[in-house]
Design a protein around this motif. Structure first.
Motif, mmCIF file in Angstrom:
data_model
loop_
_atom_site.group_PDB
_atom_site.id
_atom_site.type_symbol
_atom_site.label_atom_id
_atom_site.label_comp_id
_atom_site.label_asym_id
_atom_site.label_seq_id
_atom_site.Cartn_x
_atom_site.Cartn_y
_atom_site.Cartn_z
ATOM 1 N N TYR A 114 -16.592 52.506 53.264
ATOM 2 C CA TYR A 114 -17.002 51.163 52.874
ATOM 3 C C TYR A 114 -16.067 50.136 53.493
ATOM 4 O O TYR A 114 -14.861 50.190 53.301
ATOM 5 C CB TYR A 114 -17.030 51.044 51.351
ATOM 6 C CG TYR A 114 -18.106 51.919 50.759
ATOM 7 C CD1 TYR A 114 -17.850 53.253 50.451
ATOM 8 C CD2 TYR A 114 -19.389 51.424 50.542
ATOM 9 C CE1 TYR A 114 -18.847 54.066 49.946
ATOM 10 C CE2 TYR A 114 -20.394 52.232 50.035
ATOM 11 C CZ TYR A 114 -20.118 53.556 49.747
ATOM 12 O OH TYR A 114 -21.113 54.358 49.254
ATOM 13 N N ASP A 115 -16.649 49.200 54.233
ATOM 14 C CA ASP A 115 -15.786 48.254 54.940
ATOM 15 C C ASP A 115 -15.951 46.816 54.492
ATOM 16 O O ASP A 115 -15.221 45.945 54.988
ATOM 17 C CB ASP A 115 -16.001 48.354 56.467
ATOM 18 C CG ASP A 115 -17.461 48.326 56.856
ATOM 19 O OD1 ASP A 115 -17.778 48.778 57.968
ATOM 20 O OD2 ASP A 115 -18.294 47.848 56.056
ATOM 21 N N THR A 116 -16.848 46.547 53.567
ATOM 22 C CA THR A 116 -16.955 45.212 52.982
ATOM 23 C C THR A 116 -16.939 45.353 51.474
ATOM 24 O O THR A 116 -17.722 46.131 50.913
ATOM 25 C CB THR A 116 -18.247 44.507 53.428
ATOM 26 O OG1 THR A 116 -18.241 44.385 54.852
ATOM 27 C CG2 THR A 116 -18.347 43.124 52.800
ATOM 28 N N TRP A 117 -16.069 44.595 50.816
ATOM 29 C CA TRP A 117 -15.886 44.684 49.375
ATOM 30 C C TRP A 117 -16.006 43.300 48.754
ATOM 31 O O TRP A 117 -15.607 42.296 49.357
ATOM 32 C CB TRP A 117 -14.500 45.243 49.043
ATOM 33 C CG TRP A 117 -14.342 46.674 49.431
ATOM 34 C CD1 TRP A 117 -14.075 47.162 50.675
ATOM 35 C CD2 TRP A 117 -14.443 47.813 48.570
ATOM 36 N NE1 TRP A 117 -14.009 48.543 50.648
ATOM 37 C CE2 TRP A 117 -14.225 48.968 49.356
ATOM 38 C CE3 TRP A 117 -14.696 47.979 47.211
ATOM 39 C CZ2 TRP A 117 -14.254 50.260 48.830
ATOM 40 C CZ3 TRP A 117 -14.729 49.258 46.682
ATOM 41 C CH2 TRP A 117 -14.511 50.380 47.485
ATOM 42 N N GLY A 118 -16.509 43.283 47.532
ATOM 43 C CA GLY A 118 -16.480 42.060 46.752
ATOM 44 C C GLY A 118 -15.114 41.872 46.124
ATOM 45 O O GLY A 118 -14.218 42.707 46.265
ATOM 46 N N GLN A 119 -14.971 40.781 45.380
ATOM 47 C CA GLN A 119 -13.669 40.425 44.794
ATOM 48 C C GLN A 119 -13.400 41.151 43.485
ATOM 49 O O GLN A 119 -12.273 41.173 43.013
ATOM 50 C CB GLN A 119 -13.598 38.908 44.574
ATOM 51 C CG GLN A 119 -14.275 38.391 43.305
ATOM 52 C CD GLN A 119 -15.806 38.377 43.368
ATOM 53 O OE1 GLN A 119 -16.412 38.704 44.395
ATOM 54 N NE2 GLN A 119 -16.419 37.939 42.267
ATOM 55 N N GLY A 120 -14.441 41.752 42.904
ATOM 56 C CA GLY A 120 -14.286 42.487 41.652
ATOM 57 C C GLY A 120 -14.595 41.628 40.439
ATOM 58 O O GLY A 120 -14.421 40.402 40.464
ATOM 59 N N THR A 121 -15.058 42.303 39.385
ATOM 60 C CA THR A 121 -15.316 41.623 38.114
ATOM 61 C C THR A 121 -14.833 42.537 36.987
ATOM 62 O O THR A 121 -15.075 43.749 37.001
ATOM 63 C CB THR A 121 -16.820 41.273 37.961
ATOM 64 O OG1 THR A 121 -17.016 40.506 36.766
ATOM 65 C CG2 THR A 121 -17.708 42.497 37.922
ATOM 66 N N GLN A 122 -14.124 41.940 36.022
ATOM 67 C CA GLN A 122 -13.498 42.720 34.951
ATOM 68 C C GLN A 122 -14.520 43.062 33.873
ATOM 69 O O GLN A 122 -15.252 42.181 33.388
ATOM 70 C CB GLN A 122 -12.349 41.927 34.328
ATOM 71 C CG GLN A 122 -11.685 42.601 33.134
ATOM 72 C CD GLN A 122 -10.856 43.804 33.531
ATOM 73 O OE1 GLN A 122 -10.051 43.748 34.444
ATOM 74 N NE2 GLN A 122 -11.045 44.924 32.816
ATOM 75 N N VAL A 123 -14.544 44.332 33.492
ATOM 76 C CA VAL A 123 -15.337 44.797 32.353
ATOM 77 C C VAL A 123 -14.383 45.394 31.337
ATOM 78 O O VAL A 123 -13.608 46.299 31.662
ATOM 79 C CB VAL A 123 -16.382 45.847 32.786
ATOM 80 C CG1 VAL A 123 -17.050 46.483 31.565
ATOM 81 C CG2 VAL A 123 -17.427 45.217 33.698
ATOM 82 N N THR A 124 -14.414 44.870 30.115
ATOM 83 C CA THR A 124 -13.551 45.358 29.046
ATOM 84 C C THR A 124 -14.421 45.781 27.871
ATOM 85 O O THR A 124 -15.217 44.986 27.372
ATOM 86 C CB THR A 124 -12.555 44.287 28.602
ATOM 87 O OG1 THR A 124 -11.776 43.865 29.717
ATOM 88 C CG2 THR A 124 -11.632 44.827 27.510
#
Length: 127
Positions: A114-124
């Motif tokens: 995988y060479d393109t990633w999003g910034q991420g989102t927190q799940v708690t």
């Protein structure tokens, strides 16, 4: 420019649900040229693959711990991939990332294709 943007994370009680979105720009999702996967990373742990949807045929794949609880899907008109998460458990707590790889074959055992990633989102998941 190829870009992925996630949204939809938050705090939810055990047993609850969340739906994450991953909107792509700079490329089209539903082609044989790519696959989109969801990964997650909990504090102190390695990033692990959760689910994947292949480009042209839309086949889906899941890691065993989420199978039957999570569903990956896409809306071609919105160029967006979703991760519907039901029956959430505290161990699902992590930062969730979507990622794109070239070629439509899904891979969730490793991050290297995988060479393109999003910034991420927190799940708690917590009571």
């Amino acid at each position: 420019q190829v870009q992925l943007v996630e949204s939809g994370g938050g705090l939810v009680q055990p047993g609850g649900s969340l739906k994450l979105s991953c909107t792509a720009s700079g490329f089209t999702l539903n082609t044989e040229t790519n696959a989109i996967a969801w990964f997650r990373q909990a504090p102190g742990k390695e990033r692990e693959g959760v689910a994947c949807i292949s480009g042209a045929n839309g086949n889906t794949y899941y890691t065993g711990s989420v199978e039957g609880r999570f569903t990956v899907s896409r809306d071609n008109a919105k160029n967006t991939v979703y991760l519907q998460m039901n029956s959430l458990k505290p161990e699902d707590t992590a930062i969730y990332y979507c990622a794109q790889k070239r070629g439509e074959t899904c891979v969730i055992a490793t991050t290297w294709p995988y060479d393109t990633w999003g910034q991420g989102t927190q799940v708690t998941v917590s009571s």
